[in-house]
Design a protein around this motif. Structure first.
Motif, PDB file in Angstrom:
ATOM      1  N   ALA A 112      35.640 -34.171  17.439  1.00  0.00           N
ATOM      2  CA  ALA A 112      35.361 -33.359  16.252  1.00  0.00           C
ATOM      3  C   ALA A 112      36.259 -32.125  16.254  1.00  0.00           C
ATOM      4  CB  ALA A 112      33.897 -32.950  16.215  1.00  0.00           C
ATOM      5  N   PRO A 113      36.939 -31.836  15.133  1.00  0.00           N
ATOM      6  CA  PRO A 113      37.774 -30.632  15.081  1.00  0.00           C
ATOM      7  C   PRO A 113      36.950 -29.356  15.255  1.00  0.00           C
ATOM      8  CG  PRO A 113      38.306 -32.149  13.277  1.00  0.00           C
ATOM      9  CD  PRO A 113      37.036 -32.644  13.902  1.00  0.00           C
ATOM     10  N   ALA A 114      37.630 -28.324  15.726  1.00  0.00           N
ATOM     11  CA  ALA A 114      37.012 -26.996  15.871  1.00  0.00           C
ATOM     12  C   ALA A 114      37.708 -26.053  14.895  1.00  0.00           C
ATOM     13  CB  ALA A 114      37.154 -26.483  17.300  1.00  0.00           C
ATOM     14  N   TRP A 133      42.648 -25.289  12.133  1.00  0.00           N
ATOM     15  CA  TRP A 133      41.669 -25.844  13.066  1.00  0.00           C
ATOM     16  C   TRP A 133      42.391 -26.447  14.269  1.00  0.00           C
ATOM     17  CZ3 TRP A 133      42.982 -27.851   8.346  1.00  0.00           C
ATOM     18  CH2 TRP A 133      43.592 -29.105   8.325  1.00  0.00           C
ATOM     19  N   ALA A 135      42.261 -29.760  17.018  1.00  0.00           N
ATOM     20  CA  ALA A 135      41.729 -31.124  17.124  1.00  0.00           C
ATOM     21  C   ALA A 135      42.494 -31.886  18.193  1.00  0.00           C
ATOM     22  CB  ALA A 135      41.831 -31.850  15.786  1.00  0.00           C
ATOM     23  N   ARG A 192      34.727 -27.894   6.014  1.00  0.00           N
ATOM     24  CA  ARG A 192      34.642 -28.706   7.228  1.00  0.00           C
ATOM     25  C   ARG A 192      35.827 -29.656   7.262  1.00  0.00           C
ATOM     26  NH1 ARG A 192      29.456 -32.567   5.497  1.00  0.00           N
ATOM     27  NH2 ARG A 192      30.556 -33.784   3.889  1.00  0.00           N
ATOM     28  N   ARG A 194      37.341 -33.431   9.344  1.00  0.00           N
ATOM     29  CA  ARG A 194      37.166 -34.542  10.276  1.00  0.00           C
ATOM     30  C   ARG A 194      38.522 -35.212  10.472  1.00  0.00           C
ATOM     31  NH1 ARG A 194      34.349 -35.895   5.605  1.00  0.00           N
ATOM     32  NH2 ARG A 194      35.205 -37.621   4.362  1.00  0.00           N
ATOM     33  N   SER A 205      33.501 -31.599  11.713  1.00  0.00           N
ATOM     34  CA  SER A 205      33.454 -30.347  12.458  1.00  0.00           C
ATOM     35  C   SER A 205      32.179 -29.589  12.087  1.00  0.00           C
ATOM     36  CB  SER A 205      34.671 -29.486  12.097  1.00  0.00           C
ATOM     37  OG  SER A 205      34.565 -29.052  10.746  1.00  0.00           O
TER      38      SER A 205
END
Length: 359
Positions: A112-114, A133, A135, A192, A194, A205
């Motif tokens: 999951a990305p941050a 982000w 990932a 968000r 993904r 995320s």
């Protein structure tokens, strides 16, 4: 012994994630003219040493394994071996799936990305913004991303629902994306991301929120209008650019309405809100910068500052995009017949306010 029909009873690609581990079954037909001694199935995991299942299940000439958990991502290979009581060894046969692949590829779902930024509200005045982000993918697969931005935390109808390229452009495993969609100002948004490695998609995320603040900046390219000497009763205006009209530009990030009034009267014998001191809106070369339909294109009396209820909107919906963000305010004066000679001046005040229907 002869080994035939060695099969992998699964597709050639299986997905492993933090919540699920794939399983597989393999089987083959093994025959011999005398008597079989043993049949083994050799498992070759991606990163560990091969190991054997020495006592597979049997049904007639069919030999098969129980369910095997494929606990590592990468290529798994299954090879059947057999020998008989006369110590004859069969030619090993690698099992294949229905597509003819001699392996099972276990793909690790991307992590999951941050989210890095924007995070928190408010968060600047850029209506497109840059989203960033981090990932990773344990298989080191190239990823693409789905980014969603919505004014609802349920993401029912995202204003931004775009695919972002998987090129790390802000550091190792760091990704940037600049959308073309402009967001509304003074509105809380949720976003968000993904990841997808072409075989599987990560979970979303965490959800973060931010806000684009409205920014009102009005500049003037022409700040005064200086008329030459005029005789009694004579009128003049800025339509012919002599003198030049006031020129205003919207340097903010939202549509604004521009109002006008004067601090003091221009004449000694006539006050404000008369035909002797008037204005009207006009376009510059940047046509379409404001709503001509809502603007008063005819001459209008300049109102006094001390009565804000009479301050008209001279330029409605002045745009903020660079190509169409300017307008002119023309001035018309007429010398009263009983006006004494002398230098005449008045201060005109322009005020820009956020339009209630900001797009």
């Amino acid at each position: 012994p002869i080994i035939t029909n060695a099969r992998i009873n699964a597709s050639s690609t299986l997905i492993i994630s933090t919540t699920s581990t794939p399983t597989v079954k393999v089987n083959a037909t093994v025959t011999d003219e005398t008597a079989l001694s043993n049949v083994t199935i050799q498992y070759d995991p991606p990163d560990n040493a091969p190991y054997n299942l020495t006592a597979p299940s049997q049904s007639g000439n069919e030999f098969f394994n129980g369910t095997v958990r494929l606990y590592q991502n990468g290529l798994w290979i299954f090879t059947f071996h057999a020998n008989d009581t006369s110590r004859n060894n069969a030619t090993p046969v690698i099992a294949q799936d229905g597509a003819g692949n001699l392996y099972i590829l276990v793909n690790q779902t991307p992590n999951a990305p941050a989210l890095n930024s924007p995070i928190g509200a408010p968060n600047g005045t850029n209506r497109t913004g840059v989203y960033q982000w981090n990932a990773t993918d344990d298989d080191s697969d190239r990823m693409s991303f789905r980014i969603e931005v919505d004014d609802s935390s349920t993401f029912d109808a995202p204003e931004i629902n775009d695919t972002a390229d998987g090129t790390a452009d802000c550091g190792t495993a760091c990704f940037n994306f600049t959308p073309s969609t402009q967001l509304a100002v003074d509105t809380v948004y949720y976003w968000r991301v993904r990841g997808n490695d072409s075989l599987s998609t990560s979970i979303n995320s965490n959800v973060s929120q931010f806000q684009v603040d409205s920014l009102i900046i009005m500049t003037m390219g022409q700040e005064n209008a200086s008329f030459s000497s005029l005789a009694l009763g004579v009128e003049d205006d800025t339509i012919d650019n002599s003198p030049r009209p006031f020129n205003l530009s919207n340097a903010g990030n939202a549509f604004i309405n521009v109002t006008l009034n004067a601090s003091d009267t221009l004449w000694d014998t006539q006050g404000l809100s008369t035909q002797y001191f008037q204005f009207k809106a006009n376009e510059t070369s940047e046509t379409g910068s404001y709503s001509t339909a809502l603007a008063n294109q005819g001459w209008t009396n300049v109102p006094p500052q001390n009565d804000p209820t009479k301050s008209p909107v001279v330029i409605p919906l002045l745009n903020y995009t660079d190509a169409n963000d300017s307008a002119e305010v023309e001035i018309r004066i007429q010398v009263p017949l009983d006006e004494p000679p002398g230098y005449k001046s008045s201060i005109i005040n322009f005020r820009g306010e956020l339009h209630s229907k900001t797009l």
